[in-house]
Enzyme design. Structure first.
Site, mmCIF file in Angstrom:
data_model
loop_
_atom_site.group_PDB
_atom_site.id
_atom_site.type_symbol
_atom_site.label_atom_id
_atom_site.label_comp_id
_atom_site.label_asym_id
_atom_site.label_seq_id
_atom_site.Cartn_x
_atom_site.Cartn_y
_atom_site.Cartn_z
ATOM 1 N N GLY A 78 1.065 -1.717 -0.195
ATOM 2 C CA GLY A 78 -0.161 0.035 -0.305
ATOM 3 C C GLY A 78 1.136 1.576 -0.505
ATOM 4 C CG ASP A 80 0.283 2.223 -5.509
ATOM 5 O OD1 ASP A 80 -1.422 1.358 -5.927
ATOM 6 O OD2 ASP A 80 0.671 2.002 -5.438
HETATM 7 O O1 MRU Z 1 0.387 -4.008 -4.694
HETATM 8 P P1 MRU Z 1 -0.163 -2.957 -3.599
HETATM 9 O O2 MRU Z 1 -0.846 -4.448 -2.442
HETATM 10 O O3 MRU Z 1 0.446 -2.259 -2.885
HETATM 11 O O4 MRU Z 1 -1.228 -2.555 -4.301
HETATM 12 C C1 MRU Z 1 -1.512 -0.723 -3.363
HETATM 13 C C2 MRU Z 1 -3.343 -0.530 -4.218
HETATM 14 O O5 MRU Z 1 -2.599 -0.479 -5.157
HETATM 15 C C3 MRU Z 1 -3.167 0.383 -2.863
HETATM 16 O O6 MRU Z 1 -4.128 0.980 -3.964
HETATM 17 C C4 MRU Z 1 -2.863 1.941 -2.829
HETATM 18 O O7 MRU Z 1 -1.480 1.992 -3.092
HETATM 19 C C5 MRU Z 1 -2.810 2.938 -2.096
HETATM 20 S S1 MRU Z 1 -2.991 2.457 -0.284
HETATM 21 C C6 MRU Z 1 -3.744 4.106 0.199
#
Ligand code: MRU
Length: 347
Positions: free
Chosen positions: A50, A238
């Site tokens: 995240g 992200d």
């Molecule tokens: O691959 P991940 O689980 O790290 O992806 C996370 C996401 O896509 C979230 O939606 C994003 O980081 C926003 S978190 C507040």
């Protein structure tokens, strides 16, 4: 509501502690981490994940690197810290918060004249970043909650919750704040193939807080929008470039469907997620391993002769976004992220 931190610095053992997210919802386990390679592996494996949580992990990672290098002369100390920072920076390319957290701690250490002072400065700054992230999430929550009707069903994708941040969450922060304000919010959580952050993490977090949550397969979202069962989509991000929102693969599909069905599509993210220097074409979308797609449990579902593509993120063009909810307020089109970044923080 539950306000446990997702990761934190333990001063006594000078180590990072974090909730191991790959084990949820079956097992709740806190891991102690006191090695840079161990932290890098945890980030690559999505034990910590995240965007905002990656920012905090990067910051604590530099603090840990500093602790481990203490005792060297200043030049060798900084060389070791920079080397470890590069290892952490290279773990995941898309979420800009990771590099942001690392660079902020490195910059704070620079003026210090001794390794011992630089270590102290690194820890203080990393803890500041973690606290600020929680404050940002609460501010995002307040601004976003005002956008939701008193009674509504919100669709979200992946996990932009407490587990993706220091605590509270961005997209789920909006939902939590709306529920705290007395709104009746039901959540549709897309499972989020292939690593199931929506099913495993979002549903776990919300159910634990007593918020009404229903998990669907990703491909059910369009069907529900067409039936009029979704009032708003709220997702995290992200990275936000001048022209696009990068978020978990599948987000673009929801944005297109929401646009078609005239459903508001909101993106909730702190300003540490903004990347005003770049546009969509400059950003590397992480591609992950074949096994994440082909294997479920002990079974293989894709024949060996078939190719597999496993993109972790996609880009949603800004014109499909109804508003970006950030800690300083709500931004509606035309969204000018330079203007946003020049605003004073209201957190
Ligand atoms: O691959 P991940 O689980 O790290 O992806 C996370 C996401 O896509 C979230 O939606 C994003 O980081 C926003 S978190 C507040």
């Amino acid at each position: 509501m539950n306000e446990t931190a997702t990761l934190w610095w333990d001063a006594e053992s000078t180590s990072i502690h974090y909730i191991e997210q790959t084990l949820l919802p079956n097992e709740y386990s806190i891991i102690k981490c006191r090695g840079i390679e161990k932290l890098a592996t945890a980030i690559r494996r999505l034990e910590i994940r995240g965007a905002p949580a990656l920012g905090v992990a990067g910051a604590y990672g530099v603090a840990l690197a500093a602790v481990l290098a203490d005792g060297k002369d200043l030049k060798s100390f900084m060389e070791a810290v920079n080397r470890d920072s590069d290892i952490l920076r290279s773990t995941r390319p898309t979420a800009i918060n990771l590099a942001w957290g690392i660079d902020r701690v490195l910059a704070a250490m620079k003026p210090e004249q001794t390794p011992a002072d630089a270590v102290t400065r690194a820890i203080v700054t990393a803890e500041e970043i973690a606290r600020e992230d929680t404050a940002c999430c609460h501010a995002i929550g307040r601004h976003g909650a005002a956008l939701l009707p008193d009674s509504c069903t919100v669709l979200t994708h992946c996990n932009a919750g407490a587990l993706a941040c220091s605590s509270w969450g961005t997209a789920l922060g909006v939902i939590r704040s709306a529920v705290n304000a007395g709104k009746q919010v039901k959540v549709i959580s897309c499972e989020t193939r292939p690593l199931l952050q929506g099913a495993r993490l979002t549903a776990w977090e919300l159910a634990r807080d007593g918020i009404d949550v229903t998990t669907i397969t990703d491909s059910t979202a369009a069907h529900l929008m067409r039936k009029g069962a979704i009032d708003a989509v709220v997702v995290g991000a992200d990275r936000i470039t001048r022209d696009a929102i990068f978020n978990k693969i599948g987000t673009y599909m929801h944005a297109v469907c929401a646009h078609h069905h005239k459903i508001p599509f909101y993106v909730a993210a702190p300003r540490s997620t903004f990347d005003p220097k770049n546009s969509e074409q400059d950003v590397i979308i992480e591609e992950r391993g074949r096994d994440e797609v082909t294997i479920m449990g002990s079974r293989t579902y894709v024949p060996e002769g078939a190719h597999v593509k496993n993109y972790a993120f996609d880009a949603t063009p800004m014109e499909l976004v109804t508003a970006v909810i950030t800690e300083t307020g709500v931004l509606r089109p035309p969204i000018d992220i330079h203007k946003l970044l020049s605003h004073q923080s209201t957190t």
